[in-house]
Enzyme design. Structure first.
Site, PDB file in Angstrom:
ATOM      1  CE  LYS A 166      17.935  97.088 116.692  1.00 45.20           C
ATOM      2  NZ  LYS A 166      18.469  96.128 117.639  1.00 45.20           N
ATOM      3  CB  THR A 167      23.156  91.888 115.911  1.00 44.00           C
ATOM      4  OG1 THR A 167      22.050  92.006 116.808  1.00 44.00           O
ATOM      5  CG2 THR A 167      24.251  91.070 116.564  1.00 44.00           C
ATOM      6  CG  ASP A 178      21.699  96.538 120.365  1.00 42.27           C
ATOM      7  OD1 ASP A 178      21.102  97.330 119.617  1.00 42.27           O
ATOM      8  OD2 ASP A 178      21.588  95.303 120.285  1.00 42.27           O
ATOM      9  CD  GLU A 179      17.139  96.510 121.039  1.00 38.00           C
ATOM     10  OE1 GLU A 179      16.406  97.475 120.817  1.00 38.00           O
ATOM     11  OE2 GLU A 179      17.070  95.443 120.406  1.00 38.00           O
ATOM     12  NE  ARG A 199       9.496  92.017 116.939  1.00 39.39           N
ATOM     13  CZ  ARG A 199      10.668  92.583 116.696  1.00 39.39           C
ATOM     14  NH1 ARG A 199      11.774  91.908 116.896  1.00 39.39           N
ATOM     15  NH2 ARG A 199      10.754  93.817 116.230  1.00 39.39           N
ATOM     16  CD  GLN A 250      12.154  97.576 117.094  1.00 43.31           C
ATOM     17  OE1 GLN A 250      12.038  96.447 117.564  1.00 43.31           O
ATOM     18  NE2 GLN A 250      13.086  97.885 116.214  1.00 43.31           N
TER      19      GLN A 250
END
Length: 731
Positions: free
Chosen positions: A32-33, A217-218, A595, A248
């Site tokens: 995503k980043t 984002d998020e 994770r 998430q």
């Protein structure tokens, strides 16, 4: 080479969709980043958009720094892009424009939990509110603000409020107290920004003109007021690019609403939707478990993570007869991962649904001398001695801050007690305490009280004058010296000595901040430490991280242990739970699993000490969904390397011994060759953390290579000689 050439086939289309509303649902570890930074760089380099007109919003300072650094390396003038968290964005806007709102000025203080609780404590005392109601009231106060509705509408929407009038009364008194102090809590930062935009169209227009391309984002973590702010900012140009993963969304308890992803498709026209399903983080075997769990949720856009990474090590499932056996298994496995497989401690994390089970894991890591750090523990800037200095700074920046004045008026001790502070409140009539202190001669205080108040007033005025000419670090040192704040601590007392060390560390941190931000003001420094989150404090130092799952979202680790996977613990089961609550718990399991990059361990215990009693525990439904049936005990295929007692068995659901298991087996065999006959009753040993002890029971030495040691004040410990860092000092 074009920026597009650096992206995969899934990432290219959303980057090229530069105009209009775009929704990207991006799976965990899908880059995503990278997507966001490349899209911003593409807008600047290929579409000639000014960096000044680009806004990027994320949820942690750590993520904002990473995004800012990446863009800066890719494009010229990348530092002109406004990249920040929601709260930082709102703080910057309010510093410029809050003067439009009646009762506030740009020097407002930001209240964290400590300050918020102190204000509420005064209200609770005045209203004689019982303890059992306080937590409920605090929850409702925050919920009202997160939902961005009036207190009256909120109360009418609730079906289980015990005392509606009481909630309304506390809410209004709390807000009035904050306004009197020219202060905002974290929820207010968002709410007042929204209020500013809706009441003053010219202010909104100014920021709409600047932010022509908005990135979030998020997005799944946005609450109602955050989403409303984004909608207002994007209303003029409609160029809004949001990236999120409904799988998430784990912050429902603080207002995050998964429905925002659905609402986005209705609130903006011609929304383009893209999926990112390729995972770059985890192995195939880890993703298999993640997909098995999350596929049971209904509130989601269907997607399946896949990866070109190798299959990797088997996922290990372990069941202990007790919570102690579970903790011992985890800690010994960590020891093997470091000693035999070359991992560093910082590659490893122990994750749990909530922090209560952490005690045993901490205990065993101390026994085996494994360095660890608790995430979500007592924060440095929340320590009393540090909060006192910060309160001095806040009172200088914002003289209306009554909470800060109350905190420091008797620090160090000046003989000013609660009765004097209450007298000040009465004379202030809900206004500034400092104004009464400055003009105390005009009031009918006793001679003794006036003398005490003069001591504080003289110190405050001296500090206020100095603040205009000194740099940040110089001024903080001046506060420490002029107030003589060190005098209240005794160097001969260990606890006081540690507090003095913390003060020195604080001063050092201020100096570091000023070096990196030479043009910053005191107000900006306060913001930098007030808006810091747990995740921003995570570093790459050599420690195993012990954390709740919520605290590590956005991070990744080579080796992940998800522990205490039992019904009632994970998932937490409460009376009145809705299906949506269980779905959020399942999303939390998905976040924990994803994770992991290389190795994943899932553990539970058959019995656990809970609520002052030993309770039989049932397997978590999430383990069952991953294929670990509740009525089938784990395989004993790899019993030996893990068999620290006859009842402890792991499973990898595999018919082939993995290299890691073989290595651990070889390590176990080599350890058993060591001569441990010297560890007899009466022998003195040295442990690096527990100190000197005496062996008091060697009866299990030949059974499982463990002994019992009396460490005096530390207590009696049973330690394995294969792992405990013991040294014989006297036979």
């Amino acid at each position: 080479m074009s920026i597009i050439d650096e992206l995969n086939q899934e990432q290219c289309p959303p980057v090229l969709a530069t105009e209009g509303a775009v929704l990207v649902t991006a799976g965990a570890g899908s880059g995503k980043t990278r997507l966001l930074t490349h899209r911003i760089a593409y807008l600047i380099k290929e579409k000639n958009v000014s960096p000044y007109n680009i806004l990027a919003i994320t949820f942690t300072n750590k993520a904002a720094r990473e995004m800012r650094d990446r863009v800066y390396k890719m494009v010229q003038d990348g530092d002109k892009i406004w990249v920040s968290t929601f709260h930082s964005l709102c703080v910057n806007i309010l510093r410029r424009d809050i003067h439009n709102l009646s009762g506030y000025n740009s020097k407002f203080s930001i209240y964290g939990d400590t300050e918020r609780n102190r204000v509420l404590k005064e209200i609770y005392t005045d209203l004689n509110i019982e303890d059992e109601l306080k937590k409920s009231i605090e929850y409702h106060i925050s919920n009202v603000k997160n939902q961005n509705i009036s207190i009256e509408d909120y109360v009418n929407s609730q079906t289980n409020l015990i005392d509606e009038d009481l909630v309304i009364s506390v809410y209004k008194r709390y807000n009035s107290a904050l306004q009197a102090s020219n202060a905002l809590d974290f929820d207010d930062l968002l709410l007042k920004c929204y209020e500013l935009f809706t009441k003053y169209p010219d202010v909104l227009h100014k920021y709409q003109e600047r932010f022509r391309y908005i990135h979030v984002d998020e997005f799944q973590d946005t609450n109602a007021v955050q989403y409303d702010i984004v909608k207002l900012l994007a209303a003029k140009w409609g160029n809004i690019f949001v990236v999120g993963d409904e799988d998430q969304c784990i912050y429902g308890w603080r207002g995050a609403d998964i429905k925002n992803i659905v609402n986005f498709q209705h609130d903006f026209q011609n929304v383009q939707i893209f999926k990112l399903e390729q995972n770059y983080r985890s192995t195939k075997k880890i993703l298999e478990k993640a997909n098995l769990v999350i596929s049971n949720n209904l509130q989601r856009l269907k997607k399946t993570l896949w990866t070109e990474n190798e299959s990797g090590a088997d996922v290990v499932y372990y069941v202990g007869e007790s919570d102690r056996q579970e903790a011992e298994f985890v800690v010994r496995t960590i020891s093997n991962l470091v000693r035999e497989l070359g991992y560093s401690y910082s590659d490893i994390v122990i994750l749990m649904r909530y922090s209560a089970p952490s005690r045993l894991f901490e205990e065993y890591m101390m026994q085996y001398n494994i360095p660890y750090k608790m995430l979500g523990g007592f924060k440095f800037f929340e320590r009393q001695e540090i909060k006192n200095i910060i309160a001095y700074i806040r009172s200088i920046v914002n003289p209306l801050d009554n909470e800060s004045i109350t905190r420091i008026i008797n620090v160090p001790k000046r003989g000013i007690g609660e009765s004097t502070i209450e007298e000040l409140r009465q004379k202030a009539l809900g206004g500034s305490l400092l104004s009464v202190i400055r003009d105390f001669d005009k009031y009918d205080f006793s001679t003794s009280t006036k003398k005490k108040l003069s001591l504080f007033r003289d110190v405050y005025q001296k500090l206020y004058k100095a603040s205009a000419t000194m740099g940040i670090a110089e001024f903080v040192k001046y506060i420490i010296d002029v107030t003589n704040i060190r005098s209240q601590y005794n160097l001969q007392n260990e606890e006081d000595y540690n507090k003095l060390q913390n003060i020195d560390q604080f001063l050092s941190s201020v100096q570091d901040y000023e070096k990196l931000n030479p043009d910053s003001t005191l107000s900006e420094y306060l913001e930098s430490i007030t808006l810091i989150s747990d995740i921003d404090t995570v570093s790459d130092d050599s420690n195993v991280l012990v954390s709740t799952i919520h605290a590590v979202k956005g991070l990744e680790f080579k080796c992940v242990f998800v522990v205490a996977m039992e019904e009632g613990i994970f998932p937490i089961i409460r009376s009145g739970d809705r299906p949506s609550d269980i779905e959020e718990e399942r999303r939390l399991a998905y976040v924990a699993i994803t994770r992991a990059k290389e190795r994943l361990y899932l553990t539970r215990a058959k019995r656990r000490y809970l609520y002052n009693q030993i309770k039989n525990q049932e397997i978590s439904r999430f383990l069952v969904e991953m294929g670990y049936e509740g009525n089938i005990e784990p395989s004993t295929k790899f019993r030996e390397p893990y068999s620290f007692s006859s009842s402890v068995t792991p499973s990898t659901q595999s018919t082939n011994t993995s290299p890691s298991i073989k290595s651990m087996l070889e390590s176990k065999i080599n350890q058993q060759k060591k001569d441990l006959s010297a560890y007899k009753n009466g022998v003195q040993v040295l442990h690096p953390k527990f100190g000197v002890g005496v062996v008091v029971d060697d009866s299990t030495l030949n059974i499982n290579r463990s002994i019992t040691i009396d460490f005096g004040a530390i207590g009696i410990k049973v330690l394995s000689l294969d792992y405990a860092p013991l040294q014989i000092i006297k036979k």
